[in-house]
Write a protein that holds these residues in place. Structure first.
Motif, mmCIF file in Angstrom:
data_model
loop_
_atom_site.group_PDB
_atom_site.id
_atom_site.type_symbol
_atom_site.label_atom_id
_atom_site.label_comp_id
_atom_site.label_asym_id
_atom_site.label_seq_id
_atom_site.Cartn_x
_atom_site.Cartn_y
_atom_site.Cartn_z
ATOM 1 N N ARG A 16 -3.228 1.607 10.123
ATOM 2 C CA ARG A 16 -3.562 0.237 10.511
ATOM 3 C C ARG A 16 -3.744 -0.679 9.308
ATOM 4 O O ARG A 16 -3.438 -1.867 9.379
ATOM 5 C CB ARG A 16 -4.834 0.231 11.374
ATOM 6 C CG ARG A 16 -4.593 0.717 12.794
ATOM 7 C CD ARG A 16 -5.893 0.781 13.577
ATOM 8 N NE ARG A 16 -5.635 1.173 14.965
ATOM 9 C CZ ARG A 16 -5.637 0.348 15.990
ATOM 10 N NH1 ARG A 16 -5.864 -0.928 15.793
ATOM 11 N NH2 ARG A 16 -5.409 0.792 17.215
ATOM 12 N N PHE A 17 -4.248 -0.143 8.199
ATOM 13 C CA PHE A 17 -4.497 -1.013 7.055
ATOM 14 C C PHE A 17 -3.190 -1.550 6.464
ATOM 15 O O PHE A 17 -3.183 -2.590 5.816
ATOM 16 C CB PHE A 17 -5.306 -0.278 5.974
ATOM 17 C CG PHE A 17 -4.588 0.866 5.294
ATOM 18 C CD1 PHE A 17 -3.673 0.640 4.270
ATOM 19 C CD2 PHE A 17 -4.841 2.181 5.673
ATOM 20 C CE1 PHE A 17 -3.026 1.697 3.637
ATOM 21 C CE2 PHE A 17 -4.194 3.242 5.045
ATOM 22 C CZ PHE A 17 -3.284 2.996 4.036
ATOM 23 N N ALA A 18 -2.083 -0.853 6.701
ATOM 24 C CA ALA A 18 -0.805 -1.287 6.133
ATOM 25 C C ALA A 18 0.056 -2.060 7.122
ATOM 26 O O ALA A 18 0.952 -2.804 6.709
ATOM 27 C CB ALA A 18 -0.025 -0.066 5.632
ATOM 28 N N LEU A 19 -0.201 -1.902 8.408
ATOM 29 C CA LEU A 19 0.695 -2.438 9.429
ATOM 30 C C LEU A 19 0.917 -3.944 9.345
ATOM 31 O O LEU A 19 2.069 -4.398 9.392
ATOM 32 C CB LEU A 19 0.180 -2.047 10.822
ATOM 33 C CG LEU A 19 1.046 -2.470 12.004
ATOM 34 C CD1 LEU A 19 2.467 -1.948 11.850
ATOM 35 C CD2 LEU A 19 0.433 -1.987 13.303
ATOM 36 N N ASP A 74 4.800 12.094 -3.496
ATOM 37 C CA ASP A 74 6.078 11.751 -2.853
ATOM 38 C C ASP A 74 6.179 12.226 -1.407
ATOM 39 O O ASP A 74 7.255 12.189 -0.815
ATOM 40 C CB ASP A 74 7.275 12.307 -3.643
ATOM 41 C CG ASP A 74 7.403 11.659 -5.006
ATOM 42 O OD1 ASP A 74 7.024 10.480 -5.129
ATOM 43 O OD2 ASP A 74 7.867 12.331 -5.943
ATOM 44 N N LYS A 75 5.073 12.656 -0.827
ATOM 45 C CA LYS A 75 5.083 13.079 0.574
ATOM 46 C C LYS A 75 4.282 12.087 1.395
ATOM 47 O O LYS A 75 3.132 11.774 1.083
ATOM 48 C CB LYS A 75 4.477 14.475 0.715
ATOM 49 C CG LYS A 75 4.545 15.009 2.147
ATOM 50 C CD LYS A 75 4.003 16.426 2.242
ATOM 51 C CE LYS A 75 4.097 16.953 3.673
ATOM 52 N NZ LYS A 75 3.557 18.327 3.784
ATOM 53 N N TYR A 76 4.898 11.594 2.467
ATOM 54 C CA TYR A 76 4.228 10.626 3.339
ATOM 55 C C TYR A 76 3.063 11.303 4.053
ATOM 56 O O TYR A 76 3.194 12.408 4.591
ATOM 57 C CB TYR A 76 5.227 10.061 4.344
ATOM 58 C CG TYR A 76 4.670 8.944 5.202
ATOM 59 C CD1 TYR A 76 4.332 7.732 4.636
ATOM 60 C CD2 TYR A 76 4.481 9.112 6.576
ATOM 61 C CE1 TYR A 76 3.822 6.698 5.409
ATOM 62 C CE2 TYR A 76 3.974 8.083 7.356
ATOM 63 C CZ TYR A 76 3.649 6.883 6.762
ATOM 64 O OH TYR A 76 3.135 5.860 7.532
ATOM 65 N N LYS A 77 1.903 10.646 4.076
ATOM 66 C CA LYS A 77 0.664 11.288 4.524
ATOM 67 C C LYS A 77 0.327 11.069 5.995
ATOM 68 O O LYS A 77 -0.615 11.666 6.503
ATOM 69 C CB LYS A 77 -0.513 10.772 3.677
ATOM 70 C CG LYS A 77 -0.400 11.096 2.208
ATOM 71 C CD LYS A 77 -1.705 10.828 1.480
ATOM 72 C CE LYS A 77 -2.116 9.379 1.511
ATOM 73 N NZ LYS A 77 -3.304 9.101 0.679
ATOM 74 N N ASP A 80 5.288 -5.294 -4.425
ATOM 75 C CA ASP A 80 4.096 -4.609 -3.921
ATOM 76 C C ASP A 80 2.955 -4.832 -4.907
ATOM 77 O O ASP A 80 2.975 -4.326 -6.025
ATOM 78 C CB ASP A 80 4.383 -3.115 -3.759
ATOM 79 C CG ASP A 80 3.211 -2.352 -3.153
ATOM 80 O OD1 ASP A 80 2.186 -2.985 -2.820
ATOM 81 O OD2 ASP A 80 3.320 -1.123 -3.004
ATOM 82 N N THR A 81 1.960 -5.611 -4.505
ATOM 83 C CA THR A 81 0.841 -5.917 -5.408
ATOM 84 C C THR A 81 -0.065 -4.719 -5.634
ATOM 85 O O THR A 81 -1.019 -4.805 -6.408
ATOM 86 C CB THR A 81 0.011 -7.094 -4.860
ATOM 87 O OG1 THR A 81 -0.406 -6.806 -3.513
ATOM 88 C CG2 THR A 81 0.833 -8.374 -4.856
ATOM 89 N N HIS A 122 0.814 -1.224 0.000
ATOM 90 C CA HIS A 122 0.000 0.000 0.000
ATOM 91 C C HIS A 122 0.845 1.270 0.000
ATOM 92 O O HIS A 122 0.448 2.284 0.580
ATOM 93 C CB HIS A 122 -0.954 0.018 1.207
ATOM 94 C CG HIS A 122 -2.003 -1.042 1.183
ATOM 95 N ND1 HIS A 122 -3.179 -0.915 0.480
ATOM 96 C CD2 HIS A 122 -2.046 -2.261 1.766
ATOM 97 C CE1 HIS A 122 -3.917 -2.005 0.641
ATOM 98 N NE2 HIS A 122 -3.247 -2.845 1.411
ATOM 99 N N LEU A 123 2.007 1.245 -0.626
ATOM 100 C CA LEU A 123 2.841 2.441 -0.632
ATOM 101 C C LEU A 123 2.145 3.617 -1.309
ATOM 102 O O LEU A 123 2.261 4.759 -0.866
ATOM 103 C CB LEU A 123 4.168 2.138 -1.331
ATOM 104 C CG LEU A 123 5.114 1.195 -0.587
ATOM 105 C CD1 LEU A 123 6.380 0.995 -1.399
ATOM 106 C CD2 LEU A 123 5.445 1.729 0.790
ATOM 107 N N ASP A 124 1.403 3.345 -2.394
ATOM 108 C CA ASP A 124 0.711 4.439 -3.087
ATOM 109 C C ASP A 124 -0.320 5.108 -2.194
ATOM 110 O O ASP A 124 -0.566 6.313 -2.310
ATOM 111 C CB ASP A 124 0.032 3.908 -4.352
ATOM 112 C CG ASP A 124 1.030 3.548 -5.442
ATOM 113 O OD1 ASP A 124 2.199 3.958 -5.318
ATOM 114 O OD2 ASP A 124 0.650 2.844 -6.394
#
Length: 398
Positions: free
Chosen positions: A61-64, A51-54, A93-94, A43-45
């Motif tokens: 939690r959805f990525a952890l 290019d700024k981390y949000k 990364d899918t 879920h990097l996108d």
């Protein structure tokens, strides 16, 4: 698995590690090493905008859970490297492209000799399985507990046991350990519950030995303690088989059973997702809870778990989560199996070998066509552990 709030410094470290490691994987070009692709929804996108981390100094939690699985993969890759294993592990990364198909047919994934996948839904697993079948690559479905209706795909290995198999295992467990109890089958209205009920009834028909006898009751979500009390026997052990995935329903049942002690001694058998349900509070005190799982960690090899935890703590100031442990074990074990058994047939023949076992025994069994046993749909891990807890503390594993 239980999520936890991360220390901001740890979150920053994890993000930096993720980005640097992903770049490193991308830069490495395998020459004569087999490629293993780990298909993971990082879920990097979703975490970046221009290019700024949000998310500041935290991880959503959805990525952890997927980042923690990734951490386990990195630790396995480090262990394999130290042992001199000649393999190229690519974390993919899918979510990096607009479609999963684009990811699967990328040059790196196409040259893989093994796929380890964390699918999020049936559609994803179907696409991954179709790709593995077309390329004749073994695919380990690491966490998704469903076969997605997949047929004729002997390349697929379901590591996380299906609910139908859990139901068969629960019935056999009850036969071995609780056949003389006052058995009560408890269910509720819902979409999954009829399937659980039918699978348990099917297990009763198929099982060897004496058939269990139980009372059956359908309860609403607002059931009262008097309804539960009427089902119990003060002169026997009471075991309630709870055919629902609804954690709140399970908590209500255990709370009311707790209030009926010590006159009524009760034990509840729940579904595999009950590992994530909180039964530690005082209102649940004194009621034993059992659930099935294909995964254990520290109990499987306490020395390795301590070593893993020590290394993990040095890097992250944290204990490894269940997902991190799975990422480590699954990657290490099946990469080693691939290196020792590089052909598709040899991999299948040795997939249950205990040579590279870390915590868990696996028992992959071919799921075949009812009309033709030679036609394999996929392989399913049917090794189940039964974990017994009281007040949030593990009392035994069977």
């Amino acid at each position: 698995m239980k999520h936890r709030i991360l220390h901001p410094l740890f979150a920053v470290w994890l993000i930096a590690l993720l980005l640097s490691a992903t770049a490193a994987f991308a830069q490495q070009q395998p020459v004569d090493k087999p490629v293993v692709s780990v298909l993971l929804p990082l879920h990097l996108d979703s975490m970046y905008h221009a290019d700024k981390y949000k998310f500041g100094n935290s991880i959503p939690r959805f990525a952890l859970p997927y980042l923690e699985f990734y951490n386990g993969v990195l630790m396995a890759a480090d262990s394999l490297s130290k042992e001199g294993a000649q393999v190229h592990i690519e974390v993919v990364d899918t979510r990096q492209f607009s479609s999963l198909g684009t990811t699967l047919y990328s040059p790196t994934v196409k040259q893989s000799k093994l796929l380890i996948a964390v699918a999020q839904n049936s559609n994803e697993l179907k696409q991954m399985a179709a790709f593995a079948n077309s390329m004749h690559i073994p695919l380990i479905s690491a966490t998704y507990p469903n076969d997605a209706g997949i047929k004729n795909t002997p390349e697929l290995y379901l590591l996380n046991t299906t609910l139908k198999t859990h139901c068969a295992g629960i019935y056999q467990y009850l036969q071995r350990n609780h056949s003389s109890d006052n058995l009560v089958f408890v269910t509720r209205k819902g979409t999954v519950e009829p399937y659980l009920k039918s699978w348990l009834e099917e297990a009763a028909t198929a099982a060897n030995g004496n058939r269990l006898r139980w009372k059956t009751v359908l309860l609403s979500d607002s059931f009262q303690v008097a309804q539960v009390k009427a089902l119990l026997d003060s002169n026997k052990n009471n075991t309630l088989i709870t055919a629902t995935m609804d954690g709140a329903f399970g908590q209500r049942l255990v709370k009311q059973l707790s209030s009926l002690q010590p006159k009524y001694k009760s034990h509840v058998v729940g579904m595999p997702n009950w590992d994530d349900v909180d039964f530690k509070r005082a209102e649940y005190k004194g009621v034993e809870i059992t659930f099935s799982s294909p995964f254990i960690s520290s109990a499987g090899n306490i020395d390795v778990y301590h070593s893993l935890s020590k290394t993990y703590a040095q890097k992250q100031n944290s204990k490894p989560s269940d997902m991190a442990v799975k990422g480590f074990e699954i990657t290490y074990r099946f990469v080693q199996n691939l290196l020792a058994n590089p052909t598709l047939e040899a991999f299948a023949d040795h997939v249950n070998d205990r040579t590279y076992k870390i915590f868990n025994d696996f028992d992959f069994v071919p799921v075949t066509d009812a009309a033709d046993n030679s036609r394999i749909h996929y392989f399913e891990n049917r090794k189940l552990y039964f974990i017994r807890k009281m007040d949030g503390v593990v009392k035994g594993i069977y």
